[in-house]
Scaffold this active site. Structure first.
Site, PDB file in Angstrom:
ATOM      1  CB  SER A   1      -0.973  -0.033   1.189  1.00 11.57           C
ATOM      2  OG  SER A   1      -2.022   0.878   1.032  1.00 11.57           O
TER       3      SER A   1
ATOM      4  CG  ASP B   1      -6.100  -3.266  -3.807  1.00  8.19           C
ATOM      5  OD1 ASP B   1      -7.003  -2.809  -3.079  1.00  8.19           O
ATOM      6  OD2 ASP B   1      -4.990  -2.716  -3.931  1.00  8.19           O
TER       7      ASP B   1
ATOM      8  CB  CYS C   1      -2.566   0.156  -4.284  1.00  6.33           C
ATOM      9  SG  CYS C   1      -2.501   1.504  -3.089  1.00  6.33           S
TER      10      CYS C   1
ATOM     11  CG  HIS D   1      -4.880  -3.235  -0.120  1.00  6.61           C
ATOM     12  ND1 HIS D   1      -4.371  -2.474  -1.152  1.00  6.61           N
ATOM     13  CD2 HIS D   1      -4.325  -2.726   1.015  1.00  6.61           C
ATOM     14  CE1 HIS D   1      -3.569  -1.542  -0.669  1.00  6.61           C
ATOM     15  NE2 HIS D   1      -3.509  -1.684   0.644  1.00  6.61           N
ATOM     16  CD  GLU D   2      -5.094  -6.573   5.017  1.00  9.99           C
ATOM     17  OE1 GLU D   2      -5.032  -7.651   5.645  1.00  9.99           O
ATOM     18  OE2 GLU D   2      -5.621  -5.537   5.493  1.00  9.99           O
TER      19      GLU D   2
END
Length: 486
Positions: free
Chosen positions: A205, A403, A406, A460-461
Site C-alpha cells: 500500500s 484490489d 492500489c 489488497h492484503e
C-alpha cells in the site's frame, strides 16, 4: 525516537541486575562503538523485561521475551517491545525468529502503509505466525507464516502508529527513513547475530512510498559508512518487495478510472462515467500533479494535487457505487479480513504479556495527517524505485487483482516505467502463468533483478487471500533471484 527511557525504568520497575556489554569480542578484539551498550533486566507488572541502552545512538530497547502470544511453535523465540529512536519517540516492534534454521535464515522487515497504519495488520491478518480462523476470538498458527522461512521483524512507524507512542516528528516518507535506520542500528546492537544476514524490506500500500525510500536511504547510509563519513552497521539489503503499492500518483490516479471500467470482477463505471472521469483526470488532476513531480516539490503544490485528485477522482469513484476499495468483489461494508485481532491485542492480558505501553491504534489519523500536510501522497517515488532496482538488489512488485485502491493495472504500468539496464527487455517480455505446485495463481514476468506478479483472487492484503502464493513469492525473492512458477 531516542531515549529518556532510563528514568522511566527507574521510576516504574525494579531492576534486579544490570551489566555493561563487553567492549571486546569473543576473539579479544575491541567492539566497535556502534555495537556497544548496557543491558539490564527489570520486572514491571510481574513481567520480566530486558532494557538495552545503545551507546552509539542513545537508543533504548525495552522488550519482553517469549510472551507466548501468537507464535506458539515449540523452540521458536519471539521478542516484543520498544526501541526509542529520539526524545520521547518510542517505536514498537515484534520480532519472531524463523521456525526453521533461525541461526542461518535471513532477516526480513514488514511494514504496513497508511500512512500511519500499524504493521500488526500484516502480522495478524496477512503473513505473521498466527491468524484468526473461522470466526475464532483467539488466534491459531498460520502454516504459511513468513517466519517459516525468515526471521521476521514487524515495526509500527511512524510514532503514534499501532502501539508506538510519544512525539511524532515525521511529516513525510523522506523524513521517516532516518528513524527506521536508527531503529535497525539499535536492533543490530542488541541482536548482533543478525547483523550480517541477508535483509529484505517487504511492504504494501503506502509502502510503495516507504519501500523505495527506506531501501534507498539504507543503501546511502551503507555507502557513507564505507566512506567513513557515518558510523554504523551496514545493512545487508538484498531484496525489496512491494505489494499493491502506491508508488507514482500520476499512474495510480489514472488506474482508478481504467480499473473501474475494465476488471475481471466488477465493472464499477459505465462508459459515460469512464469518459467523464478521464476528462476530469486530464483537465484537473494531471495538471495539478505536474506541479508536484519530485520529493522536493513544494508542500503547497503537492497538497493541492492530492486534494484535487483525491476529491475529483478517488473519492468520487468510491462514492459512485457500493464496493470495497480493497476487494471489489465485496460490498463497501466488507467483513474481511476479520478485525478480530484488534480486540485481542487490545485486551489487558495480551497488552501486559507482550509489554505494550499504549492504547493500540490500527491507523492513526494524527500520524497520517502529518503526511497529508506536506502533500506526501501526491509525490512520486518511481525515480527512487528505479535507483533501488539499478543498485542490483532483487525487487518484486506484486498485486492482488481484486484490489482497487492500489490496483494491479497501475502496478503493472509502474513496473514498465522502472528505469534500469533491463527495462527494454522487461517491457518487451510477455507475461506467463505463475503457478504454485502446478496450480494457476497469477501471471508474471521478470527481467534481470525486477519481477512483477499479478495474483489471482486476492484483494489488497495479498497474503490473507492467497497465503501459499505469497509465501512462495516471498521466499523466491529473499533467495535473491527472480520469481518463477513451480
Amino acid at each position: 525516537m531516542r531515549f529518556q527511557f532510563c528514568n522511566v525504568v527507574l521510576a516504574l520497575a525494579l531492576p534486579f541486575f544490570g551489566a555493561a556489554m563487553p567492549t571486546e569480542s569473543p576473539a579479544g578484539e575491541e567492539l566497535p562503538a556502534h555495537m556497544r551498550g548496557k543491558r539490564s533486566y527489570v520486572v514491571r507488572d510481574g513481567v520480566k523485561r530486558t532494557v538495552f541502552q545503545h551507546e552509539a545512538t542513545g537508543a533504548t530497547l525495552d522488550y519482553v521475551t517469549n510472551s507466548g502470544i501468537c507464535e506458539t511453535t515449540p523452540g521458536v523465540n519471539q521478542y516484543s517491545g520498544y526501541i526509542s529512536v529520539g526524545s520521547n519517540q518510542n517505536m514498537w516492534f515484534w520480532f519472531f525468529e524463523a521456525r526453521n534454521n533461525a541461526s542461518t535464515a535471513p532477516l526480513a522487515m514488514w511494514l504496513n502503509g497508511g500512512p500511519g497504519c500499524s504493521s500488526m495488520i500484516g502480522l495478524f491478518q496477512e503473513n505473521g505466525p498466527c491468524q484468526f480462523y473461522n470466526g475464532a476470538s483467539t488466534p491459531s498458527l498460520n502454516k504459511y507464516s513468513w517466519n517459516e522461512y525468515a526471521n521476521m521483524l514487524y515495526i509500527d512507524q511512524p510514532i503514534g502508529t499501532g502501539f508506538s507512542y510519544g512525539t511524532d516528528p515525521v511529516t513525510s516518507t523522506v523524513t521517516a527513513a532516518p528513524y527506521v535506520w536508527a531503529f535497525m542500528q539499535a536492533f543490530y546492537a542488541q541482536y548482533p547475530q543478525y547483523q550480517n544476514k541477508d535483509f529484505g524490506i517487504f511492504t504494501e500500500s503506502y509502502g510503495g512510498h516507504y519501500g523505495p525510500e527506506f531501501a534507498n536511504y539504507f543503501q546511502t547510509q551503507n555507502s557513507a559508512i564505507k566512506a567513513g563519513t557515518v558510523t554504523g552497521q551496514p545493512i545487508n539489503l538484498v531484496a525489496l518487495g512491494i505489494n499493491n503499492g502506491w508508488i507514482d500518483p500520476t499512474i495510480n490516479y489514472k488506474s482508478f478510472i481504467d480499473y473501474s471500467y475494465n476488471n475481471t470482477y466488477n465493472q464499477i463505471l459505465t462508459t459515460a462515467q469512464y469518459n467523464s472521469f478521464t476528462s476530469t483526470y486530464t483537465s484537473s488532476c494531471l495538471p495539478a500533479l505536474k506541479k508536484c513531480t519530485t520529493t522536493t516539490s513544494s508542500n503547497a503544490a503537492c497538497s493541492s494535487a492530492a486534494t484535487t485528485c483525491g476529491n475529483k477522482i478517488e473519492n468520487a469513484i468510491i462514492n459512485s457505487g457500493n464496493f470495497d476499495p480493497y476487494d471489489v468483489r465485496q460490498p463497501y461494508a466488507d467483513p474481511y479480513p476479520p478485525v478480530t485481532y484488534s480486540s485481542y491485542i487490545s485486551s489487558a492480558a495480551v497488552v501486559k504479556a507482550i509489554g505494550a505501553k499504549s492504547t493500540y491504534s490500527e491507523c492513526s489519523d494524527a500520524a497520517g495527517n502529518q503526511f497529508y500536510s506536506t502533500g506526501d501522497t501526491a509525490r512520486t517515488f518511481l525515480p527512487t524505485l528505479s535507483s533501488v532496482v539499478q543498485s542490483g538488489i532483487q525487487v518484486l512488485m506484486w498485486a492482488g487483482d481484486a484490489d482497487w485502491i492500489c490496483n494491479w493495472v497501475g502496478n503493472f504500468a509502474t513496473a514498465e516505467l522502472v528505469s534500469y539496464s533491463q527495462a527494454a527487455a522487461f517491457k518487451a517480455k510477455a507475461v506467463a502463468n505463475y503457478t504454485v505446485n502446478g496450480v494457476a495463481a497469477g501471471t508474471y514476468k521478470t527481467a534481470g533483478n525486477l519481477s512483477w506478479l499479478r495474483v489471482f483472487g486476492a484483494g489488497h492484503e495479498v497474503p490473507y487471500y492467497q497465503p501459499e502464493v505469497a509465501l512462495q513469492a516471498f521466499k523466491q525473492t529473499m533467495q535473491k533471484g527472480a520469481i518463477f512458477a513451480t
